[in-house]
Design a protein around this motif. Structure first.
Motif, short mmCIF file in Angstrom:
data_model
loop_
_atom_site.label_atom_id
_atom_site.label_comp_id
_atom_site.label_asym_id
_atom_site.label_seq_id
_atom_site.Cartn_x
_atom_site.Cartn_y
_atom_site.Cartn_z
N LYS A 17 -10.10 -2.18 6.04
CA LYS A 17 -9.23 -3.01 6.87
C LYS A 17 -8.94 -4.34 6.16
CE LYS A 17 -8.91 -4.90 11.54
NZ LYS A 17 -9.57 -5.01 12.85
N TYR A 18 -9.97 -4.92 5.53
CA TYR A 18 -9.81 -6.16 4.79
C TYR A 18 -8.80 -5.99 3.65
CZ TYR A 18 -10.96 -10.08 1.72
OH TYR A 18 -10.88 -11.17 0.90
N LYS A 19 -8.96 -4.92 2.90
CA LYS A 19 -8.06 -4.66 1.77
C LYS A 19 -6.62 -4.49 2.26
CE LYS A 19 -7.33 -1.49 -2.06
NZ LYS A 19 -7.73 -0.25 -2.70
N LYS A 20 -6.44 -3.77 3.35
CA LYS A 20 -5.10 -3.54 3.90
C LYS A 20 -4.46 -4.86 4.34
CE LYS A 20 -2.70 -1.15 7.61
NZ LYS A 20 -2.85 -0.45 8.87
N LEU A 21 -5.23 -5.72 5.01
CA LEU A 21 -4.70 -6.99 5.47
C LEU A 21 -4.34 -7.91 4.30
CD1 LEU A 21 -7.08 -7.70 8.47
CD2 LEU A 21 -4.63 -7.29 8.60
N MET A 22 -5.15 -7.89 3.25
CA MET A 22 -4.86 -8.71 2.08
C MET A 22 -3.57 -8.24 1.38
SD MET A 22 -6.99 -11.17 1.88
CE MET A 22 -6.91 -11.75 0.21
N GLU A 23 -3.39 -6.93 1.30
CA GLU A 23 -2.16 -6.40 0.69
C GLU A 23 -0.94 -6.76 1.52
OE1 GLU A 23 -2.92 -2.22 0.28
OE2 GLU A 23 -4.18 -2.52 -1.50
N GLU A 24 -1.05 -6.65 2.84
CA GLU A 24 0.07 -7.01 3.71
C GLU A 24 0.39 -8.49 3.59
OE1 GLU A 24 -0.95 -5.79 7.67
OE2 GLU A 24 -0.75 -3.67 7.20
N GLY A 25 -0.64 -9.32 3.53
CA GLY A 25 -0.43 -10.75 3.37
C GLY A 25 0.27 -11.07 2.07
#
Length: 56
Positions: A17-25
């Motif tokens: 989830k952290y990785k996904k949020l960082m990519e979206e950001g």
């Protein structure tokens, strides 16, 4: 071979989830800075949850 049946731990789920949020950001940086900041803030909250799990 039987690794496909292994359930993911809570920490693994949070890391994804952290990785996904960082990519979206990162993707939102060029479009909308405020939306990007929001994603990074959410990612930071997830990172704190991961650290709390590691401390236990």
């Amino acid at each position: 071979m039987f690794g496909i049946f292994k359930k993911k731990s809570q920490e693994d789920k949070l890391q994804e989830k952290y990785k996904k949020l960082m990519e979206e950001g990162f993707k939102l940086q060029s479009i909308s800075r405020s939306d990007s900041d929001q994603k990074y803030l959410e990612a930071d909250a997830v990172l704190k949850e991961i650290e709390a799990l590691k401390d236990k």
